[in-house]
Design a protein around this motif. Structure first.
Motif, mmCIF file in Angstrom:
data_model
loop_
_atom_site.group_PDB
_atom_site.id
_atom_site.type_symbol
_atom_site.label_atom_id
_atom_site.label_comp_id
_atom_site.label_asym_id
_atom_site.label_seq_id
_atom_site.Cartn_x
_atom_site.Cartn_y
_atom_site.Cartn_z
ATOM 1 N N ALA A 193 0.824 -1.199 0.000
ATOM 2 C CA ALA A 193 0.000 0.000 0.000
ATOM 3 C C ALA A 193 0.863 1.255 0.000
ATOM 4 C CB ALA A 193 -0.931 -0.011 1.209
ATOM 5 N N LEU A 194 1.950 1.254 0.752
ATOM 6 C CA LEU A 194 2.837 2.414 0.808
ATOM 7 C C LEU A 194 3.451 2.692 -0.559
ATOM 8 C CD1 LEU A 194 4.342 4.621 2.306
ATOM 9 C CD2 LEU A 194 5.976 2.902 3.099
ATOM 10 N N ARG A 195 3.804 1.644 -1.277
ATOM 11 C CA ARG A 195 4.373 1.815 -2.617
ATOM 12 C C ARG A 195 3.367 2.521 -3.537
ATOM 13 N NH1 ARG A 195 6.230 -2.868 -2.753
ATOM 14 N NH2 ARG A 195 4.516 -3.940 -3.788
ATOM 15 N N ARG A 196 2.116 2.154 -3.435
ATOM 16 C CA ARG A 196 1.080 2.796 -4.258
ATOM 17 C C ARG A 196 0.815 4.231 -3.807
ATOM 18 N NH1 ARG A 196 0.435 -2.607 -4.376
ATOM 19 N NH2 ARG A 196 -0.503 -3.577 -6.236
ATOM 20 N N LEU A 197 0.915 4.503 -2.514
ATOM 21 C CA LEU A 197 0.715 5.860 -2.023
ATOM 22 C C LEU A 197 1.797 6.800 -2.555
ATOM 23 C CD1 LEU A 197 -0.757 7.895 -0.236
ATOM 24 C CD2 LEU A 197 0.636 7.104 1.696
ATOM 25 N N VAL A 198 3.029 6.331 -2.599
ATOM 26 C CA VAL A 198 4.117 7.143 -3.148
ATOM 27 C C VAL A 198 3.857 7.437 -4.624
ATOM 28 C CG1 VAL A 198 6.580 7.197 -3.685
ATOM 29 C CG2 VAL A 198 5.801 6.313 -1.470
ATOM 30 N N ALA A 199 3.393 6.431 -5.372
ATOM 31 C CA ALA A 199 3.091 6.646 -6.792
ATOM 32 C C ALA A 199 1.975 7.664 -6.959
ATOM 33 C CB ALA A 199 2.702 5.321 -7.443
ATOM 34 N N LEU A 200 0.975 7.610 -6.101
ATOM 35 C CA LEU A 200 -0.149 8.548 -6.182
ATOM 36 C C LEU A 200 0.311 9.983 -5.969
ATOM 37 C CD1 LEU A 200 -3.657 8.032 -4.685
ATOM 38 C CD2 LEU A 200 -2.377 10.019 -3.950
#
Length: 913
Positions: free
Chosen positions: A611-618
């Motif tokens: 989830a953190l990886r996707r938050l950084v991308a967002l």
């Protein structure tokens, strides 16, 4: 060193099982002496009345001989305990001639002496009356567990309801009932449940009936419904299980299992009712009365509930909020008991679009009867149900209420097993349950509208005739096999299976650790507070500025930018990352504070890294395209137009106090400004506010050390150059604030915004003062008035917000009461004893908030941007308890004349005959 939680069973109580661990520690078995043999342990004394004990992980279920059930949940990362009692009566059990007696009895159970004893230990009390149950919850420091549990149990076991209890109950019931009518869907759902049980009383349009309850009526109701057999007690937090059992057993021994009245509840479908009230919004509850459910049916209906409304990517959230702005809030409820069940959807809707909201909801339910969910949608529903459970137990008092509620309905053991059942069901089994149970013959609808809304003229017969015309499919009790279809395929994400509970032995509970700071070479500043036993992780990603540097030309642009970033990411479909986050068991929240902005993500701990990886991308790869910016701009403008009078009064007060500073602007901006913002303006704002600084990353919850400070964090934020300072205007309160006034709504609302010191000076003294003022206003106010006082810190200026509500034309009286309370503050400030009692209460509330993963995440961020060490958040409650009484000069300047004032006038309407 490993920490092992020891659960003392009845036959294994020994002399060494004494003492209580400190907050954040777990109990452990001490090693026997090496030099001499240990003395023989004293013979354990039995727990009085204990007949059965069941252990499931950190939960212990106890049954006593008089029928009382006790659930204990152990959590050692807190310094608090919560004690909740679920009582087997609600307002649906009231006699037709004694409306309100359940509220009076519930709020009078704790006598004045009981309340004083709880105040002395810094405890907070919450009383909630529903249709089929009442919950009393006490939260207190862990060292006062015996007092909190003892006071509550003695109050429940008291044989007679006194005159003093009646008077206290009448006052408290009227106050809480009015607040419920004004600001929530609680009473509307309670009325729906009562309607489903065949009662037509609806929601009362006045609180006067509480005063009409006689002592004889209250005593008769109390005697008929108070019994240990219909009571569930839940104790959660940093507790000693042996001490808890002994305290409960000692008081419970005198509570005899009198035969309590069980109100016959024949659930009946095809019911419709519309009520009107003083609130400025409309609630509709639409649902079904069901027979007794099998375990797998209950699990299937939970999946249906999640598919409909859990998460922003659920079917109703998407149809009613995101795409059409018909509703602003959606809730779903499933309550299953051995006598029957109810399945209900609650909608907070725009009054003029009520019919459309009901039709769309029925259409969505009808689709679930005929359509098999895709594997991706099943994955999302299962993850959101697991997340909902974890969030429901994150706050200590909510966890106690959750455990008491499930034991009183489906049963704790069955509820714990439901997650496994949910994971085993396939799409056809879920569809078949929906087709069998969610039919028109079981439909019940209750509407609770504002008195300013157009008058509804439906009869029940006409309403269901209209339902048949709008959604004809829902009338079909049976659906032929040829009419069932598969839902379109949706995305699936790789996930980790939930950990399985170990059979036998004692579970390991690792303690929470102090907050740590990690410095990265080219990345953000990272704060991590590991709590490995927590099933959740909260991740906050924050930037300084935003609203802080907006002006009259850009007010609202930060909110618009964040909304676009949430839904549109480069090389992704719209809402693509949101879909994936929800399938990982996550929920994403926008943060737009006065001094900082960003996102907060709460997610199941095992999926935190993904989830953190996707938050950084967002955050790092947004797509500011014209279509996306236009869509979010129109949604934001619609929300501005539909702002509630309470929000409007607060905005007007801030505008009056700080007419030209960003602190005086509303977070969603103003219509004229937002309407002119296009994709290029938003892109430039992103380049100015996000790409010119590195964020602060805060991680709290079920992680260990720096496990989440991965390459995605250390190298995920690329900045060519960064700003070392921000330019902002100085916040200077207006010398003579002008009252800002509008006429809308159904009640007079007065909001007063007072400036306090900012930065490190915006400390907990002001929170204690706000609570003391709140108590004074509520004590001295009339039963037609509602008051609240709150404090919000900020970097330049803190804010003390005082809000009062009254009937139309009551604004002068409400304003005078607020002005007199502020004048008395200078003349007669709090006494040392009153200050100490209030500080104890504030310390307990602060500890309960920061014990939640999201509450602690936000608290760390706020501290950092105020220039306070993050570690001070962990010791805040202890510091508040030691706060000395400030000098009287501290409060000088807090006058109604110095306050920014916002006034929303209500319209007095004639009552329909």
């Amino acid at each position: 060193m490993s920490y092992v939680r020891c659960v003392w069973l009845l036959l294994l109580l020994v002399g060494w099982a004494t003492g209580e661990p400190a907050a954040g520690q777990t109990r452990r078995r001490t090693s026997p002496p090496v030099t001499s043999p240990a003395p023989a342990p004293a013979k354990p004394s039995p727990i009085r009345g204990l007949v059965e004990q069941t252990q499931r992980g950190v939960l212990t279920l106890i049954r006593f001989s008089n029928g009382l059930r006790l659930v204990c949940g152990e959590r050692y990362s807190t310094e608090l305990v919560a004690v909740a009692a679920r009582l087997g009566f609600g307002d649906a059990d009231e006699p037709e001639t004694a409306s309100g007696v359940a509220w009076v009895v519930a709020h009078g159970l704790l006598a004045e002496a009981d309340a004083a004893e709880l105040v002395a230990i810094g405890a907070t009390v919450d009383t909630v009356v529903e249709a089929h149950g009442t919950t009393l919850t006490i939260t207190a420091p862990a060292k006062h567990l015996a007092t909190a549990a003892g006071v509550l149990l003695r109050a429940l076991a008291r044989l007679e309801f006194s005159e003093g209890q009646l008077q206290k109950g009448q006052v408290q019931a009227a106050r809480h009932h009015l607040e419920s009518r004004l600001h929530g869907g609680h009473l509307s759902r309670s009325a729906w449940l009562a309607l489903a049980a065949g009662r037509q009383s609806g929601v009362s349009d006045t609180e006067a009936h509480f005063k009409a309850i006689s002592l004889e009526t209250a005593r008769a109701f109390h005697t008929a419904h108070m019994s240990p057999r219909r009571t569930v007690l839940a104790v959660t937090g940093n507790l000693n299980l042996v001490e808890t059992l002994r305290v409960v057993a000692e008081v419970n021994a005198g509570w005899k299992p009198e035969a309590a009245a069980a109100t016959p509840r024949t659930l009946t479908g095809r019911q419709y009712r519309a009520d009107r009230g003083p609130q400025n919004h409309t609630w509709v509850h639409l649902g079904y009365v069901l027979p007794t459910l099998r375990d797998e049916e209950r699990a299937a209906l939970d999946i249906i509930r999640a598919a409909l409304a859990l998460g922003v990517r659920s079917r109703l959230q998407d149809a009613l909020i995101a795409n059409r702005q018909i509703a602003s809030e959606i809730q779903t409820h499933l309550e299953a008991t051995p006598q029957g069940a109810t399945f209900c959807v609650g909608l907070n809707v725009q009054p003029e679009r009520l019919d459309r909201a009901e039709a769309l909801t029925l259409e969505a339910i009808e689709r679930l009867r005929r359509e098999r969910l895709s594997e991706g949608e099943l994955q999302r529903a299962r993850a959101q149900l697991e997340l909902e459970r974890a969030l429901g137990g994150d706050r200590l008092g909510d966890w106690a209420q959750q455990l008491a509620w499930v034991e009183s309905t489906s049963g704790l053991v069955a509820w714990l097993d439901d997650l496994d059942r949910i994971g085993e069901l396939d799409a056809e089994q879920v569809r078949a349950v929906a087709a069998r149970h969610l039919v028109a013959s079981r439909l019940v609808v209750h509407e609770y509208e504002a008195v300013t809304a157009p008058l509804r003229t439906f009869t029940p017969e006409k309403f269901f005739e209209t339902v048949g015309l709008l959604v004809p499919g829902t009338l079909a009790a049976d659906i032929p096999a040829g009419e069932t279809t598969d839902a379109p395929e949706t995305v699936l994400v790789p996930i980790k299976a939930p950990p399985k509970a170990k059979e036998g032995g004692l579970p390991v509970i690792l303690p929470a650790e102090p907050v740590r700071e990690y410095a990265t070479l080219r990345g953000p500043r990272v704060l991590v507070r590991p709590d490995p036993a927590n099933p959740l992780v909260s991740i906050g990603l924050y930037f300084q500025g935003g609203r802080f540097i907006e002006d009259e030309r850009t007010a609202g642009i930060t909110e618009l930018m964040l909304r676009v970033m949430r839904r549109y990411t480069a090389k992704q479909m719209p809402d693509g990352i949101l879909d994936e986050l929800e399938r990982l068991g996550g929920r994403l929240h926008i943060v737009n504070e006065r001094d900082f902005f960003g996102f907060e993500l709460c997610v199941l701990a095992r999926h935190a890294e993904a989830a953190l990886r996707r938050l950084v991308a967002l955050v790092e790869r947004p797509a500011f395209e014209a279509a996306g910016v236009k869509t979010e701009r129109e949604r934001l403008l619609a929300e501005q137009k539909a702002a509630r009078p309470l929000e409007l009064a607060v905005w007007l007060a801030r505008k009056s106090l700080l007419p030209s500073h960003p602190y005086g602007f509303p977070a969603p901006g103003v219509n004229g400004t937002v309407r002119n913002l296009d994709e290029s303006a938003v892109q430039r704002w992103y380049a100015t506010t996000v790409q010119r600084q590195l964020p602060i990353l805060v991680i709290v919850g079920g992680t260990q050390g720096s496990a989440l400070v991965t390459r995605d964090i250390t190298e995920g934020f690329t900045r060519r150059e960064t700003d070392t300072s921000l330019k902002a205007r100085v916040a200077q309160p207006a010398a003579s604030p002008i009252v800002q006034e509008v006429t809308t709504g159904t009640r007079d609302i007065v909001a007063c915004a007072l400036a306090t010191p900012g930065g490190r000076e915006a400390d907990h003294r002001w929170a204690v003062l706000a609570t003391w003022l709140d108590d004074r206003l509520k004590t001295n106010g009339s039963d037609r008035e509602v008051f609240r006082v709150q404090f919000s810190p900020a970097l330049q200026l803190g804010e003390l917000l005082v809000i009062g509500e009254g009937e139309p034309e009551d604004a002068p009286g409400v304003t005078e009461r607020m002005a007199r309370t502020l004048r008395d503050l200078a003349r007669q400030p709090p006494s040392a004893d009153a200050w100490r009692r209030t500080a104890q209460e504030v310390a307990t509330r602060t500890a309960e908030t920061t014990d939640t993963v999201r509450g602690r995440t936000r608290a760390y961020a706020t501290a950092v941007y105020l220039g306070i060490a993050a570690s001070e958040v962990d010791t805040a409650a202890a510091g508040i308890r030691q706060l000395p009484l400030p000098e009287a000069e501290t409060w000088q300047g807090l006058t109604i004349e110095a306050a920014g004032r916002g006034l929303v006038r209500g319209t007095r309407l004639a009552r329909p005959k």
